[in-house]
Design a protein around this motif. Structure first.
Motif, PDB file in Angstrom:
ATOM      1  N   ASP A 237       7.393  51.671 -34.613  1.00 12.81           N
ATOM      2  CA  ASP A 237       7.882  50.452 -34.175  1.00 12.81           C
ATOM      3  C   ASP A 237       7.146  49.740 -36.588  1.00 12.81           C
ATOM      4  O   ASP A 237       6.264  49.667 -35.556  1.00 12.81           O
ATOM      5  N   ASN A 238       7.937  49.500 -36.967  1.00 13.82           N
ATOM      6  CA  ASN A 238       6.966  49.074 -38.172  1.00 13.82           C
ATOM      7  C   ASN A 238       7.683  47.223 -38.034  1.00 13.82           C
ATOM      8  O   ASN A 238       8.972  46.961 -38.004  1.00 13.82           O
ATOM      9  N   LEU A 239       6.749  46.563 -38.421  1.00 14.11           N
ATOM     10  CA  LEU A 239       6.811  45.560 -38.962  1.00 14.11           C
ATOM     11  C   LEU A 239       6.612  44.541 -39.614  1.00 14.11           C
ATOM     12  O   LEU A 239       5.624  44.941 -40.324  1.00 14.11           O
ATOM     13  N   VAL A 240       7.352  43.450 -40.059  1.00 12.14           N
ATOM     14  CA  VAL A 240       7.642  42.549 -40.898  1.00 12.14           C
ATOM     15  C   VAL A 240       6.962  41.615 -40.290  1.00 12.14           C
ATOM     16  O   VAL A 240       6.537  40.590 -39.650  1.00 12.14           O
ATOM     17  N   ALA A 241       5.950  40.923 -41.838  1.00 13.97           N
ATOM     18  CA  ALA A 241       4.725  40.028 -42.215  1.00 13.97           C
ATOM     19  C   ALA A 241       5.995  38.674 -41.452  1.00 13.97           C
ATOM     20  O   ALA A 241       6.214  38.612 -42.070  1.00 13.97           O
ATOM     21  N   PHE A 242       5.318  38.278 -40.560  1.00 13.14           N
ATOM     22  CA  PHE A 242       5.949  36.958 -39.567  1.00 13.14           C
ATOM     23  C   PHE A 242       6.680  36.474 -40.990  1.00 13.14           C
ATOM     24  O   PHE A 242       7.355  35.536 -41.332  1.00 13.14           O
ATOM     25  N   ASP A 243       5.521  35.604 -41.670  1.00 16.23           N
ATOM     26  CA  ASP A 243       6.453  34.900 -43.105  1.00 16.23           C
ATOM     27  C   ASP A 243       7.587  35.304 -43.221  1.00 16.23           C
ATOM     28  O   ASP A 243       8.372  34.987 -44.303  1.00 16.23           O
ATOM     29  N   ASP A 244       7.484  36.925 -43.694  1.00 16.91           N
ATOM     30  CA  ASP A 244       8.684  37.165 -44.723  1.00 16.91           C
ATOM     31  C   ASP A 244       9.937  37.011 -43.489  1.00 16.91           C
ATOM     32  O   ASP A 244      10.964  37.127 -44.656  1.00 16.91           O
ATOM     33  N   VAL A 245       9.756  36.702 -42.496  1.00 16.42           N
ATOM     34  CA  VAL A 245      10.835  37.000 -41.441  1.00 16.42           C
ATOM     35  C   VAL A 245      11.247  35.352 -41.731  1.00 16.42           C
ATOM     36  O   VAL A 245      12.787  35.800 -42.303  1.00 16.42           O
ATOM     37  N   LEU A 246      10.277  34.765 -41.959  1.00 21.37           N
ATOM     38  CA  LEU A 246      10.853  33.121 -41.949  1.00 21.37           C
ATOM     39  C   LEU A 246      12.366  32.946 -43.272  1.00 21.37           C
ATOM     40  O   LEU A 246      12.737  32.215 -42.742  1.00 21.37           O
ATOM     41  N   ALA A 247      11.090  33.196 -44.059  1.00 21.17           N
ATOM     42  CA  ALA A 247      11.362  33.901 -45.623  1.00 21.17           C
ATOM     43  C   ALA A 247      12.874  34.742 -46.192  1.00 21.17           C
ATOM     44  O   ALA A 247      13.856  33.471 -46.660  1.00 21.17           O
ATOM     45  N   ALA A 248      13.518  35.007 -44.900  1.00 20.87           N
ATOM     46  CA  ALA A 248      15.434  35.808 -45.111  1.00 20.87           C
ATOM     47  C   ALA A 248      16.091  35.321 -43.795  1.00 20.87           C
ATOM     48  O   ALA A 248      16.950  35.711 -44.164  1.00 20.87           O
ATOM     49  N   TYR A 249      15.333  35.749 -42.882  1.00 21.23           N
ATOM     50  CA  TYR A 249      16.745  34.950 -41.368  1.00 21.23           C
ATOM     51  C   TYR A 249      16.033  34.532 -41.136  1.00 21.23           C
ATOM     52  O   TYR A 249      15.039  33.604 -41.340  1.00 21.23           O
ATOM     53  N   ASP A 250      17.393  33.538 -40.467  1.00 20.30           N
ATOM     54  CA  ASP A 250      17.145  32.394 -39.071  1.00 20.30           C
ATOM     55  C   ASP A 250      17.153  33.203 -37.791  1.00 20.30           C
ATOM     56  O   ASP A 250      18.246  33.508 -37.552  1.00 20.30           O
ATOM     57  N   PRO A 251      15.994  32.908 -36.676  1.00 20.52           N
ATOM     58  CA  PRO A 251      15.831  33.942 -35.639  1.00 20.52           C
ATOM     59  C   PRO A 251      17.006  32.640 -34.598  1.00 20.52           C
ATOM     60  O   PRO A 251      17.172  31.256 -34.783  1.00 20.52           O
ATOM     61  N   ALA A 252      17.787  32.932 -33.771  1.00 18.50           N
ATOM     62  CA  ALA A 252      18.545  33.030 -32.489  1.00 18.50           C
ATOM     63  C   ALA A 252      18.231  33.021 -31.334  1.00 18.50           C
ATOM     64  O   ALA A 252      17.423  34.335 -31.140  1.00 18.50           O
ATOM     65  N   LEU A 253      17.515  32.546 -30.471  1.00 18.28           N
ATOM     66  CA  LEU A 253      16.898  32.450 -29.325  1.00 18.28           C
ATOM     67  C   LEU A 253      18.030  32.236 -28.062  1.00 18.28           C
ATOM     68  O   LEU A 253      18.832  31.539 -28.248  1.00 18.28           O
ATOM     69  N   GLY A 254      17.773  33.361 -26.765  1.00 19.81           N
ATOM     70  CA  GLY A 254      18.030  32.422 -25.855  1.00 19.81           C
ATOM     71  C   GLY A 254      17.602  32.880 -24.713  1.00 19.81           C
ATOM     72  O   GLY A 254      16.909  34.269 -24.175  1.00 19.81           O
ATOM     73  N   LEU A 255      17.742  32.595 -23.690  1.00 16.35           N
ATOM     74  CA  LEU A 255      16.768  32.442 -22.293  1.00 16.35           C
ATOM     75  C   LEU A 255      17.472  32.532 -21.133  1.00 16.35           C
ATOM     76  O   LEU A 255      17.825  31.611 -21.182  1.00 16.35           O
ATOM     77  N   GLU A 256      16.930  33.088 -20.488  1.00 24.78           N
ATOM     78  CA  GLU A 256      16.811  33.511 -19.125  1.00 24.78           C
ATOM     79  C   GLU A 256      16.548  33.604 -18.262  1.00 24.78           C
ATOM     80  O   GLU A 256      15.922  34.450 -18.543  1.00 24.78           O
ATOM     81  N   VAL A 257      16.583  32.419 -17.057  1.00 26.52           N
ATOM     82  CA  VAL A 257      15.629  32.244 -16.297  1.00 26.52           C
ATOM     83  C   VAL A 257      15.739  33.095 -14.950  1.00 26.52           C
ATOM     84  O   VAL A 257      16.708  31.597 -14.683  1.00 26.52           O
ATOM     85  N   HIS A 258      14.827  34.032 -14.612  1.00 26.23           N
ATOM     86  CA  HIS A 258      15.482  34.004 -12.925  1.00 26.23           C
ATOM     87  C   HIS A 258      14.392  33.161 -12.168  1.00 26.23           C
ATOM     88  O   HIS A 258      13.105  33.522 -12.329  1.00 26.23           O
ATOM     89  N   VAL A 259      14.868  32.750 -11.068  1.00 21.31           N
ATOM     90  CA  VAL A 259      13.827  31.891 -10.367  1.00 21.31           C
ATOM     91  C   VAL A 259      13.949  32.142  -8.880  1.00 21.31           C
ATOM     92  O   VAL A 259      15.630  32.247  -8.087  1.00 21.31           O
ATOM     93  N   GLU A 260      13.659  32.906  -8.523  1.00 21.46           N
ATOM     94  CA  GLU A 260      13.392  33.045  -6.935  1.00 21.46           C
ATOM     95  C   GLU A 260      13.379  31.596  -5.491  1.00 21.46           C
ATOM     96  O   GLU A 260      12.198  31.412  -6.013  1.00 21.46           O
ATOM     97  N   LEU A 261      14.102  31.788  -4.586  1.00 15.50           N
ATOM     98  CA  LEU A 261      13.783  30.432  -4.026  1.00 15.50           C
ATOM     99  C   LEU A 261      13.600  30.870  -3.156  1.00 15.50           C
ATOM    100  O   LEU A 261      13.260  32.055  -2.466  1.00 15.50           O
ATOM    101  N   ASN A 262      12.758  29.860  -2.012  1.00 10.54           N
ATOM    102  CA  ASN A 262      11.605  29.903  -1.838  1.00 10.54           C
ATOM    103  C   ASN A 262      11.989  29.391   0.147  1.00 10.54           C
ATOM    104  O   ASN A 262      11.944  28.960   1.060  1.00 10.54           O
ATOM    105  N   THR A 263      13.635  29.320   0.569  1.00  9.77           N
ATOM    106  CA  THR A 263      14.014  29.514   0.851  1.00  9.77           C
ATOM    107  C   THR A 263      13.801  30.685   2.599  1.00  9.77           C
ATOM    108  O   THR A 263      12.726  31.897   2.510  1.00  9.77           O
ATOM    109  N   ALA A 264      13.670  30.411   3.902  1.00  8.97           N
ATOM    110  CA  ALA A 264      13.205  31.369   4.793  1.00  8.97           C
ATOM    111  C   ALA A 264      13.828  32.666   5.110  1.00  8.97           C
ATOM    112  O   ALA A 264      13.275  33.099   5.611  1.00  8.97           O
TER     113      ALA A 264
END
Length: 507
Positions: free
Chosen positions: A8-35
């Motif tokens: 994979d080729n990578l663009v320098a982080f500062d150059d990413v920000l100069a040209a693009y707007d990032p959008a995040l989405g986080l999906e967190v799975h929590v395993e419950l401690n039920t018996a």
């Protein structure tokens, strides 16, 4: 651009920000401690022998009928309330159809268009760049109930993944474990701080889950897992780009690294005129890169339909309000209170939270250590060791009680900081309690005045020029003699008492 070992080729982080707007989405799975599991009475103990915690229901055998775990529903409501969500008056389960070897029914019982909790938010504290903190609001789309899948073990390869393996084994113990999946709305406007906000959100969410008592939230054991969705769009366009989903990122540090890496990788693809493939990605902890998993399905591909074997869940408003009264202190308010009680500066508190050490420091203080001492050990010595091992602090194997025990010995004059580090070596090696390690390794500070006096006399005799300087009033020269005595005593002397003896003998 720079190239990674994956090609994979990578663009320098500062150059990413100069040209693009990032959008995040986080999906967190929590395993419950039920018996027991989500839809049957099988136990949920972690680490049991493979396929010993299964029954016809969680194995999906014909004729087996599921029953909803009431404690899991209660935990889901409490999580939803803590995330400022609305709680559904009526919701139901659905079948999510797709094939995985470790999913015995070939569908997952989950919730689709009718989750138990929705439309919430969490205010996340992040560094403001000037030594203080600021709040960034992460909006929660939903928190829904579902069951976990089993676990595949790929044998014979170098990476533990299916590629290159000679055969695979399946453990169904985890199949049917209650899960809560917490899904954010797209996080936009974060810019350069997107990686930091992602890490801070997962850290604060984990802190909240632990405070609620619904899960141990151990990322190293998979009881809390984060999927990181990332897309880029042309700067200022106001649209959302095509996203990738990096699955099962299992540490706070890796959440931040995965966001940064995907931003740089997406930018390289877009800069070359190619398009982003909507797919899942695998995160590689050792190399810090992602690799392709499978093409990502859309909701319609899962052929959701209501689960016919389960009745709807309709929590009464009275029950919901009763559960609201059981919620713990808000994490943001708790941090402010603890900072005031401990006397930490904004920077000290921010670093403690950022290291994922707030709960550990709190428990160490509760076990008897002074706040600054507790913070010192977790954020210096133990953080360094965790970083060297590539694990979270909670996965080191050193407990808050251990740290408080070490500090107690330091406070009593039985250890100095140098010797205490050797005690941590013993703790990490599983050699027993701090007191047992001190005894086994012979680490206690020598308090025998006769032995100390003899060592001081030997150092004076071996360094007459230094001794003369001290006799002439150059007290700073005592440092050389102190060093010689400490070497003679293998570091097991009280440096303060050694200094007193030197000055007494040469005054």
């Amino acid at each position: 651009m720079t190239a990674t070992t994956t090609g994979d080729n990578l663009v320098a982080f500062d150059d990413v920000l100069a040209a693009y707007d990032p959008a995040l989405g986080l999906e967190v799975h929590v395993e419950l401690n039920t018996a027991t599991k989500m839809f049957c009475g099988c136990p949920t103990e972690f680490g049991a022998e493979p396929n010993t915690q299964v029954c016809p229901t969680c194995l999906g055998l014909p004729g087996a009928m599921p029953v909803v775990n009431g404690r899991a529903v209660e935990s889901a409501i409490r999580i939803g309330l803590a995330l400022n969500c609305e709680i559904a008056e009526w919701c139901r389960f659905a079948r999510k159809n797709y094939f995985y070897p470790d999913m015995p029914k070939n569908f997952q019982t989950s919730q689709y268009d009718e989750p138990i909790a929705f439309e919430g938010f969490m205010d996340v504290s992040v560094d403001d760049g000037a030594g203080g903190t600021e709040t960034f609001r992460v909006e929660i789309e939903r928190a829904h109930m579902e069951e976990d899948t089993g676990k595949s073990l790929h044998v014979g390869g170098a990476t533990g993944r299916i590629h290159g393996a000679s055969h695979s084994l399946v453990d169904y113990n985890r199949a049917g474990i209650p899960l809560i999946e917490i899904v954010t709305k797209p996080i936009v406007g974060a810019g350069a701080r997107a990686p930091e906000i992602a890490k801070a959100y997962v850290a604060q969410l984990r802190e909240l889950i632990v405070a609620l008592g619904v899960s141990d939230a151990r990322m190293d054991q998979g009881s809390i897992r984060a999927d990181v969705n990332l897309s880029l769009a042309p700067k200022g366009s106001g649209v959302l780009g095509t996203r990738t989903e990096t699955k099962n990122v299992n540490s706070l540090r890796s959440v931040e690294r995965a966001v940064r890496y995907e931003m740089q990788r997406h930018a390289a693809i877009l800069d070359s005129g190619r398009t982003i493939l909507q797919e899942t990605r695998h995160w590689h902890e050792d190399t810090g890169v992602t690799t392709s998993g499978r093409e990502k399905s859309d909701a319609e591909d899962y052929r959701y339909f209501p689960e016919p074997d389960l009745v709807p869940v309709a929590p009464s408003r009275e029950w919901v309000e009763q559960l609201r009264g059981t919620l713990p202190e808000n994490p943001t308010e708790k941090r402010a209170r603890l900072q005031a009680e401990w006397g930490f500066s904004d920077l000290e508190m921010r670093d403690t939270v950022g290291a994922g050490a707030l709960g550990l420091v709190e428990e160490t203080i509760a076990a008897g250590a002074a706040p600054q001492a507790a913070r010192k050990w977790w954020l210096s010595e133990l953080a360094r060791r965790a970083n060297d091992a590539g694990v979270e602090l909670t996965a080191l194997g050193v407990t808050p009680a251990d740290v408080a025990g070490v500090q107690k010995l330091v406070d009593a004059g039985s250890l100095n900081d140098k010797l205490a580090r050797q005690v941590f070596d013993g703790l990490l090696a599983g050699e027993g309690t701090p007191e047992e390690i001190v005894a086994k390794r012979g680490l206690a500070i020598v308090s025998d005045e006769g032995a100390l006096s003899a060592a001081v006399d030997k150092a004076i005799a071996a360094n007459p020029d230094v001794a003369d300087k001290i006799r002439d009033g150059k007290v700073a020269a005592a440092g050389a003699l102190i060093g010689a005595v400490m070497k003679e005593m293998r570091g097991q002397a009280d440096a303060g008492r050694v200094r007193e003896l030197i000055l007494e003998k040469l005054s």
